[in-house]
Design a protein around this motif. Structure first.
Motif, PDB file in Angstrom:
ATOM      1  N   HIS A  81      46.269  87.220  42.788  1.00  0.00           N
ATOM      2  CA  HIS A  81      45.419  88.392  43.047  1.00  0.00           C
ATOM      3  C   HIS A  81      46.166  89.688  42.731  1.00  0.00           C
ATOM      4  O   HIS A  81      47.013  90.131  43.508  1.00  0.00           O
ATOM      5  CB  HIS A  81      44.989  88.367  44.533  1.00  0.00           C
ATOM      6  N   HIS A  83      45.466  93.691  40.388  1.00  0.00           N
ATOM      7  CA  HIS A  83      44.478  94.589  39.767  1.00  0.00           C
ATOM      8  C   HIS A  83      45.161  95.284  38.596  1.00  0.00           C
ATOM      9  O   HIS A  83      45.598  96.432  38.717  1.00  0.00           O
ATOM     10  CB  HIS A  83      43.993  95.639  40.775  1.00  0.00           C
ATOM     11  N   HIS A 231      36.540  90.149  47.639  1.00  0.00           N
ATOM     12  CA  HIS A 231      37.239  91.064  48.548  1.00  0.00           C
ATOM     13  C   HIS A 231      36.341  91.121  49.779  1.00  0.00           C
ATOM     14  O   HIS A 231      35.220  91.635  49.692  1.00  0.00           O
ATOM     15  CB  HIS A 231      37.375  92.448  47.924  1.00  0.00           C
ATOM     16  N   HIS A 263      41.802  89.061  51.480  1.00  0.00           N
ATOM     17  CA  HIS A 263      42.016  89.997  52.595  1.00  0.00           C
ATOM     18  C   HIS A 263      41.683  89.358  53.944  1.00  0.00           C
ATOM     19  O   HIS A 263      42.567  89.015  54.694  1.00  0.00           O
ATOM     20  CB  HIS A 263      41.262  91.318  52.394  1.00  0.00           C
ATOM     21  N   ASP A 331      48.298  92.075  44.921  1.00  0.00           N
ATOM     22  CA  ASP A 331      47.221  93.066  44.985  1.00  0.00           C
ATOM     23  C   ASP A 331      47.593  94.293  44.141  1.00  0.00           C
ATOM     24  O   ASP A 331      47.895  94.142  42.978  1.00  0.00           O
ATOM     25  CB  ASP A 331      46.900  93.403  46.448  1.00  0.00           C
ATOM     26  N   ASN A 332      47.627  95.473  44.719  1.00  0.00           N
ATOM     27  CA  ASN A 332      47.803  96.684  43.898  1.00  0.00           C
ATOM     28  C   ASN A 332      49.261  97.074  43.740  1.00  0.00           C
ATOM     29  O   ASN A 332      50.058  96.852  44.640  1.00  0.00           O
ATOM     30  CB  ASN A 332      47.034  97.835  44.537  1.00  0.00           C
TER      31      ASN A 332
HETATM   32 ZN   LIG Z   1      42.436  93.293  45.601  1.00  0.00          ZN
END
Ligand SMILES: [Zn+2]
Length: 436
Positions: A81, A83, A231, A263, A331-332
């Protein structure tokens, strides 16, 4: 730092002699358990490498012996996961207000100005950074408010995936709010995702999900043979859990694809009884959960001038105890959702190890970024060290967990098909954009 391993430069069989491997990741090959204070769950073994594949050492007649005492081998890591469309944009967008909704607003406004080349350049840098850290597969969400093929980010990830084919397996997820299921072109969206070999994604906000909409979303995915990725419950409000609603929808519809719920922070607020009931439904539905510790620690329970106490972490121990597959994602990276970090998934796992208390079984939990993640991404068979598998390995100059989880990417040796050459050519590439 250790001297480099004396690996053969030409393609010839070799044996990594006396190397450590986490027991939970070693299949079909014998190992001797290690017993030191920070060595629990590791075994000593020797790995043969011939014709690009792992084999038992006694299967190779004439092999170069590579002394690997002091080193540990892991399978190449599997990132479930990220982005990549938002990667490395914090200098351009500026920080948001440190909340999820603030970041969505900041990012949404900036993304309208970016063309295919802007996306592709940042994505390529991110993929190289992950490659040099030992990641071999990545699933990346790409914002697709309109049809995927009309999005510069979606077109760019196709191009980047092609560029890195053979070194990095990249799977895009078309991410949009769940209510896009109501759009007239929803079936076209599904068809375009299928054409790209992608995954159908949806964001479910704190207001929850209409069961009919969830059913329609899953039906669309099913028609096109797609896996789905959500999400969901990325908040700390005491409202009905949308993860539970999703699990109920999967049970109700008999959806056949893989389902990943990312999440699920809200589950962590439940009383023991409530959580017990929620985990029961989630386990029966067969869905997997992605825990994203960095962004949750950063974005959840934020209030100026007050120390956060509710940390927004998914209850992974309770989920795993009932057999729910759990994976960890980065994630980010360096964007308004999380202005820090990088694509070193082993470093992300180290953060998970202390923030989620994984110490009792670090080897077992490492499966969350290796073979369990590979199964979830449809890369069955990847992510373990087993006879017959491609010799896609990360070799670390460390022999216990405190060493393994603190190695730097530049100290690691990456084998792709048993050869080190790919790593040595990647090592000199820029790993990150200098912060301005
Ligand atoms: Zn995400």
């Amino acid at each position: 730092m250790s001297a480099p391993l004396p690996l053969p430069q030409a393609p010839q069989p070799y044996i990594l002699h006396d190397i450590a491997v986490p027991q939970a990741l070693l299949r079909d090959l014998p190992g001797i358990a290690m017993t030191g204070g920070m060595e629990g769950g590791l075994v000593r073994t020797s790995l043969g490498v011939a014709a690009g594949r792992i084999c038992a050492p006694d299967e190779i007649a004439e092999a170069l012996q590579v002394p690997a005492g002091g080193w540990t081998a892991l399978p190449r890591l599997v990132e479930p996961h990220v982005h990549l469309d938002k990667s490395d944009t914090i200098a351009e967008t500026g920080a948001g207000d440190g909340t999820l909704m603030g970041a969505i607003g900041t990012m949404g406004a900036a993304m309208r100005d970016w063309d295919d080349a802007h996306y592709a350049a940042r994505m390529s840098r991110a993929v190289k950074e992950a490659l040099t850290a030992g990641v071999g597969a990545m699933r990346t969400h790409i914002d697709c408010m309109d049809l995927p093929e009309e999005q510069p980010g979606w077109r760019a990830i196709s191009e980047v995936a092609e560029t890195f084919a053979g070194r990095m397996q990249i799977t895009p997820v078309a991410l949009a709010a769940l209510d896009r299921t109501r759009a007239e072109n929803f079936d076209t969206r599904c068809a375009q995702v299928a054409r790209a070999g992608g995954v159908l994604g949806a964001f479910i906000g704190p207001d929850g999900a209409d069961p009919d909409l969830l059913d329609a979303f899953l039906a669309g995915a099913e028609r096109h043979g797609l896996d789905v990725d959500f999400h969901v419950d990325e908040h700390l409000r005491a409202v009905p859990s949308a993860t539970v609603a999703l699990a109920e929808a999967v049970l109700r519809t008999g959806f056949a694809g893989r389902v990943l719920a990312g999440h699920t922070c809200r589950l962590g607020l439940m009383s023991a009884d409530e959580l017990d009931r929620a985990v029961d439904v989630i386990a029966r539905s067969g869905i997997a959960v992605a825990s994203l510790p960095r962004t949750n620690l950063y974005l959840q329970d934020r209030q100026a001038g007050r120390t956060p106490t509710r940390r927004g972490m998914a209850p992974i121990h309770e989920l795993a105890a009932r057999g729910v597959p759990v994976v960890f994602g980065t994630d980010n990276v360096r964007d308004a959702f999380f202005p820090f970090g990088g694509y070193d998934l082993l470093n992300l796992f180290a953060d998970a190890a202390y923030s989620l208390h994984l110490d009792d079984d670090l080897g077992g939990w490492l499966r969350a970024v290796t073979d369990v993640a590979a199964d979830m991404l449809g890369l069955g068979g990847a992510g373990s060290v087993r006879a017959g598998a491609a010799a896609d390995l990360v070799l670390l100059p460390a022999r216990n967990w405190s060493g393994i989880l603190t190695t730097r990417p530049e100290d690691r040796t990456i084998l792709i098909g048993g050869r080190e050459s790919a790593q040595s050519t990647l090592r000199d590439l820029p790993r990150k954009e200098a912060a301005s």
